[in-house]
Scaffold this motif. Structure first.
Motif, PDB file in Angstrom:
ATOM      1  N   LYS A 119      37.244  42.048  37.427  1.00  7.92           N
ATOM      2  CA  LYS A 119      38.095  41.068  38.105  1.00  7.92           C
ATOM      3  C   LYS A 119      37.791  39.656  37.609  1.00  7.92           C
ATOM      4  N   HIS A 121      40.261  36.632  38.181  1.00  9.01           N
ATOM      5  CA  HIS A 121      40.763  35.854  39.322  1.00  9.01           C
ATOM      6  C   HIS A 121      40.615  34.345  39.139  1.00  9.01           C
ATOM      7  N   GLY A 142      45.462  44.921  38.950  1.00  9.51           N
ATOM      8  CA  GLY A 142      44.360  44.307  39.694  1.00  9.51           C
ATOM      9  C   GLY A 142      43.828  45.183  40.806  1.00  9.51           C
ATOM     10  N   TYR A 191      36.182  45.004  41.759  1.00  7.59           N
ATOM     11  CA  TYR A 191      37.176  44.682  42.777  1.00  7.59           C
ATOM     12  C   TYR A 191      36.705  45.180  44.138  1.00  7.59           C
TER      13      TYR A 191
END
Length: 500
Positions: A119, A121, A142, A191
């Motif tokens: 991840k 982000h 995702g 995640y």
């Protein structure tokens, strides 16, 4: 090979020139400080995380930002997230400005192979490949797809089978193998256990059998799966002869989420709150044979990762960048044989939840803010009071509902009045969070001098940082973006286990 070069190569061990360490940095997503068996969790087993903790220098007074994108920005840049323009987890305020220098960029220039898995982000412009990572692997969709996901490794699509986090750890081991004998830095970001929740049934069943509801059982299953994969990774390092040359660091990115009502290590507040539980994190640093395992109580933070890793790897920080870094080198603590009481004892950390609707930053200087020094946390957990701001779905709207008596709110199913508590308006509250992690005994009236000093420091910090935050895009975007993001999240209808 020429004889002089061969001679120098053979002479290196005799001269005591140490091989540069490999580093694996594991950042878990929405796992709380208390979501480890060794921290008292009543349901989790986490044997491999327990073992990592036992073999590490464990920073037990370690703090991150209140939510995931801000933590990632601060960790990689060594600066408070406001100075990078990252003030939220939704576009455009999750975007890390391309002008920000991240420490993997410096490691790469210093001869390290740099790998990113999982991840990110922090936006896709430039994304991890533009911030110093020469090997990148993540999944499409995702957090929304957990099983049989499509991965993109170095711009090539790969179809995978099984659980997403298992593949993340497989990809990490693939990167390490490809690094060969070169020193490497791997940034592995799960995640899990971020929502939406889903896990293999074999991990969920024990918690459901223990009487937990599906939400709590699946959340804890995702944590237990991370632990399982950590065990696989540690075995891989040992089996391939890399164990003693590899530093393993493990940190969570913000406070607890869906496990809040199960266990929060006796702290008040989850992710995105100003309370103690919103920003306290575990922080385990393992280097076998080099660092003596122990628990350290110094005030430390994600800001310290940048200078520490640069020192560990012999990476020079540019002279023009050094004054902008806000973290401290942890090497004196890591190398010590015991407690170091005077290390940066006057340090002050500044927290801000920052989830205001875009365009309303100026009204939030004292809304959902915190100042930390030593064992003290001074905070304000209150909405801004601006009637225009309160029209939009945001943290302010939520705190107004708490103020009016709401008992159920994000992660808190009947406990919102406690975990999302409102502090007195226009007034700081002060707690000794080591004696009072529940934040129930306000010391502000007993320590007026400390409150005045920290208030002055905070006001100066905000006034100095605010213009830079605005210039970097930290207040940009549509003020109704929060409502749109919430609607998208609530519409998820994916698989919650591999049995479906």
């Amino acid at each position: 090979m020429h004889k002089p070069i061969l001679f120098l190569f053979l002479l290196i061990p005799l001269l005591g020139i140490a091989k540069r360490p490999n580093i694996i940095f594991i950042l878990t997503d929405d796992q709380g400080y208390g979501d480890v068996n060794a921290h008292g969790h009543p349901y989790l087993k986490t044997p491999h995380t327990n073992k990592l903790r036992e073999e590490s220098v464990s920073f037990d007074n370690f703090y991150v930002s209140p939510s995931c994108s801000p933590t990632r920005a601060a960790l990689l840049s060594g600066m408070h997230e406001f100075r990078t323009g990252v003030t939220h987890t939704i576009p455009p305020r999750q975007q890390l400005d391309e002008k920000v220098v991240c420490f993997p960029e410096l490691l790469k220039k210093n001869g390290y192979r740099t790998g990113f898995v999982g991840k990110w982000h922090l936006g896709n412009s430039p994304g991890p490949s533009g911030q110093g990572f020469d090997w990148c692997s993540t999944n499409q969709a995702g957090p929304l797809k957990h099983f049989d996901t499509t991965f993109v490794r170095n711009r090539k699509r790969i179809e995978t089978k099984g659980y997403r986090e298992d593949v993340f750890f497989d990809e990490t081991m693939a990167f390490i193998e490809e690094a060969g004998d070169d020193p490497f830095f791997c940034y592995l970001c799960t995640y899990s256990p971020h929502t939406p929740l889903a896990a293999p049934e074999k991990f969920i069943k024990p918690f459901r059998d223990a009487g937990l509801n599906d939400t709590h059982a699946t959340y804890l299953a995702m944590v237990e799966n991370i632990d399982y994969n950590l065990g696989r990774l540690m075995k891989f390092l040992k089996d391939t002869g890399r164990d003693e040359d590899t530093i393993v660091i493990m940190v969570n990115d913000n406070g607890v989420t869906e496990g809040l009502d199960v266990y929060n290590a006796h702290m008040r507040g989850p992710k995105c709150s100003a309370w103690e539980g919103g920003t306290r994190a575990f922080s385990f640093w393992r280097w076998p044979g080099k660092w003596k395992p122990r628990i350290m109580g110094n005030l430390t933070a994600h800001l310290d990762v940048f200078p520490t890793i640069c020192d560990l790897t012999g990476t020079k920080i540019p002279a023009n960048l050094q004054p902008r870094l806000e973290g401290y080198n942890l090497l004196p603590l890591l190398k010590s044989k015991g407690q170091v009481k005077d290390w940066q004892k006057d340090r002050i950390l500044f927290h801000h939840v920052a989830r205001w609707p875009s365009g309303f930053a100026e009204h939030h200087k004292y809304a959902m803010a915190g100042v930390r020094q030593g064992n003290f946390l001074m905070l304000r957990s209150h909405h801004c009071g601006n009637k225009d701001c309160l029209q939009y779905m945001s943290q302010c709207m939520a705190l107004q509902a708490i103020e009016k008596g709401r008992k159920v709110h994000t992660y808190a199913y009947g406990t919102a009045q406690y975990h999302w508590a409102i502090s007195p308006k226009d007034k700081w509250v002060l707690f000794d969070v080591k004696k009072d992690p529940q934040c129930e005994n306000d010391l502000a009236d007993k320590r007026p001098g400390l409150v005045a000093r920290l208030d002055k420091a905070y006001s100066k910090w905000w006034d100095d940082t605010y213009p830079e935050m605005i210039a970097m895009g930290g207040d940009a975007g549509n003020p109704d973006e929060g409502r749109q993001a919430a609607k998208k999240s609530s519409s998820w209808k994916g698989k919650t286990s591999d049995k479906e």
